[in-house]
Structures are given as structure tokens and as C-alpha cells.
Design a protein around this motif. Structure first.
Motif, mmCIF file in Angstrom:
data_model
loop_
_atom_site.group_PDB
_atom_site.id
_atom_site.type_symbol
_atom_site.label_atom_id
_atom_site.label_comp_id
_atom_site.label_asym_id
_atom_site.label_seq_id
_atom_site.Cartn_x
_atom_site.Cartn_y
_atom_site.Cartn_z
ATOM 1 N N ASN A 88 -31.253 51.842 75.330
ATOM 2 C CA ASN A 88 -31.438 53.123 75.679
ATOM 3 C C ASN A 88 -30.852 53.762 77.128
ATOM 4 O O ASN A 88 -30.022 54.800 77.025
ATOM 5 N N GLY A 89 -30.624 52.726 78.095
ATOM 6 C CA GLY A 89 -29.786 53.126 79.316
ATOM 7 C C GLY A 89 -28.500 53.138 78.926
ATOM 8 O O GLY A 89 -27.691 54.076 79.403
ATOM 9 N N ASP A 90 -27.819 52.288 78.041
ATOM 10 C CA ASP A 90 -26.509 52.486 77.807
ATOM 11 C C ASP A 90 -26.171 53.782 76.982
ATOM 12 O O ASP A 90 -25.345 54.545 77.007
ATOM 13 N N LEU A 91 -27.184 54.163 76.094
ATOM 14 C CA LEU A 91 -26.949 55.378 75.469
ATOM 15 C C LEU A 91 -27.040 56.573 76.357
ATOM 16 O O LEU A 91 -26.251 57.717 76.154
ATOM 17 N N VAL A 92 -28.027 56.785 77.191
ATOM 18 C CA VAL A 92 -28.063 57.695 78.156
ATOM 19 C C VAL A 92 -26.864 57.887 79.235
ATOM 20 O O VAL A 92 -26.264 58.729 79.361
ATOM 21 N N MET A 93 -26.349 56.881 79.446
ATOM 22 C CA MET A 93 -25.329 56.769 80.379
ATOM 23 C C MET A 93 -24.196 57.100 79.714
ATOM 24 O O MET A 93 -23.171 57.974 80.215
ATOM 25 N N ALA A 97 -22.081 60.556 80.671
ATOM 26 C CA ALA A 97 -20.400 60.537 80.868
ATOM 27 C C ALA A 97 -19.822 61.437 80.026
ATOM 28 O O ALA A 97 -18.887 62.194 80.490
ATOM 29 N N ALA A 98 -20.309 61.564 78.841
ATOM 30 C CA ALA A 98 -19.738 62.650 77.833
ATOM 31 C C ALA A 98 -19.774 63.888 78.308
ATOM 32 O O ALA A 98 -18.978 64.930 78.132
ATOM 33 N N SER A 99 -21.207 64.352 78.785
ATOM 34 C CA SER A 99 -21.307 65.531 79.323
ATOM 35 C C SER A 99 -20.663 65.889 80.586
ATOM 36 O O SER A 99 -20.159 67.011 80.803
ATOM 37 N N SER A 100 -20.592 65.014 81.383
ATOM 38 C CA SER A 100 -19.804 65.040 82.849
ATOM 39 C C SER A 100 -18.391 65.332 82.290
ATOM 40 O O SER A 100 -17.595 66.242 82.921
ATOM 41 N N ALA A 101 -17.696 64.535 81.570
ATOM 42 C CA ALA A 101 -16.357 64.777 80.933
ATOM 43 C C ALA A 101 -16.130 66.182 80.472
ATOM 44 O O ALA A 101 -14.942 66.569 80.670
ATOM 45 N N ALA A 102 -17.062 66.486 79.627
ATOM 46 C CA ALA A 102 -16.743 67.658 79.125
ATOM 47 C C ALA A 102 -16.933 69.128 79.971
ATOM 48 O O ALA A 102 -16.532 69.923 79.859
ATOM 49 N N SER A 103 -17.593 68.784 81.226
ATOM 50 C CA SER A 103 -17.948 69.909 81.864
ATOM 51 C C SER A 103 -16.809 69.982 83.143
ATOM 52 O O SER A 103 -16.847 70.741 84.050
ATOM 53 N N ILE A 104 -15.830 68.908 83.324
ATOM 54 C CA ILE A 104 -14.851 68.969 84.200
ATOM 55 C C ILE A 104 -13.858 70.223 83.578
ATOM 56 O O ILE A 104 -13.113 70.515 82.653
ATOM 57 N N HIS A 105 -13.645 71.120 84.983
ATOM 58 C CA HIS A 105 -12.430 71.949 84.458
ATOM 59 C C HIS A 105 -11.191 71.741 85.023
ATOM 60 O O HIS A 105 -10.901 71.107 86.077
ATOM 61 N N THR A 106 -10.299 72.103 84.253
ATOM 62 C CA THR A 106 -8.824 71.738 84.401
ATOM 63 C C THR A 106 -8.292 72.894 84.994
ATOM 64 O O THR A 106 -8.539 74.130 84.469
ATOM 65 N N LYS A 107 -7.216 72.801 85.568
ATOM 66 C CA LYS A 107 -6.489 74.283 86.159
ATOM 67 C C LYS A 107 -5.381 74.446 85.278
ATOM 68 O O LYS A 107 -4.633 73.489 84.775
#
Length: 107
Positions: A88-93, A97-107
Motif C-alpha cells: 500500500n505504501g508503494d501504491l501511495v508513493m 509521485a504521479a500527482s506531483s509530476a502532473a502538477s509541475i508547471h513548465t514554462k
């Protein structure tokens, strides 16, 4: 505790399952041991020996056997739970990580 964890989950679950089966397999021989001591007590023509065997069975062997089975069951259950939390920890991480990557704003 620092470091990395890399648990082979299918292998761990296989070991847990095998161990749980081994604990379950203890029941029959333990019942046979109890029957053997009871049979011995019935065969001995001495009330003192019969009483001693009964006490051995009820005050020593039975509690010790119950303790072994209970502790083994607790260990198997705890280990299974720990592996589940690891998964479960692996799935949460991974989700974080996927959410974080999706929220990265590129210029």
C-alpha cells in the motif's frame, strides 16, 4: 532507519502462506499427542501416575502448545500485515509521485 526496501512481494506472500499452512498442520499432531498422553494415563493402573499425567497435560503441555500456536499465528498475521502495508505504501508513493509530476508547471 535509513535505507531502501525492496521486498519481493509474491515471494514474501508465498513464504507467509506456506508458514500459515505449517502452523495449521500442527493441530493434528498436537491432538495426537494429547490423545497419547490420555491413553497412557488410562492404561496405567496407578491413580497417582494418572493424576500426574493429567496435570502434565493440563498445566504444562496444553498451555505450551497453545502458546506456540498463538505466537506463530500472531507472527504470520503481523508479517502479512506488514507486507500489505509495504504494498500500500508503494501504491501511495506512486500515486503521489504521479500527482506531483502532473502538477509541475513548465514554462
Amino acid at each position: 532507519m535509513a535505507g531502501t526496501w525492496n521486498i519481493d512481494v509474491p515471494a514474501a506472500r508465498g513464504v507467509i502462506s506456506s508458514t500459515a499452512a505449517s502452523v495449521s498442520d500442527l493441530q493434528r499432531p498436537l491432538e495426537q499427542m494429547r490423545s497419547a498422553v490420555e491413553g497412557l494415563a488410562a492404561a496405567v493402573p496407578s491413580a497417582v501416575v494418572q493424576q500426574a499425567l493429567g496435570s502434565l497435560l493440563e498445566m504444562t503441555l496444553s498451555p505450551a502448545v497453545k502458546d506456540v500456536v498463538d505466537r506463530s499465528t500472531t507472527v504470520v498475521s503481523g508479517t502479512s500485515g506488514a507486507v500489505g502495508h509495504y504494498v500500500n505504501g508503494d501504491l501511495v508513493m506512486a500515486s503521489t509521485a504521479a500527482s506531483s509530476a502532473a502538477s509541475i508547471h513548465t514554462k
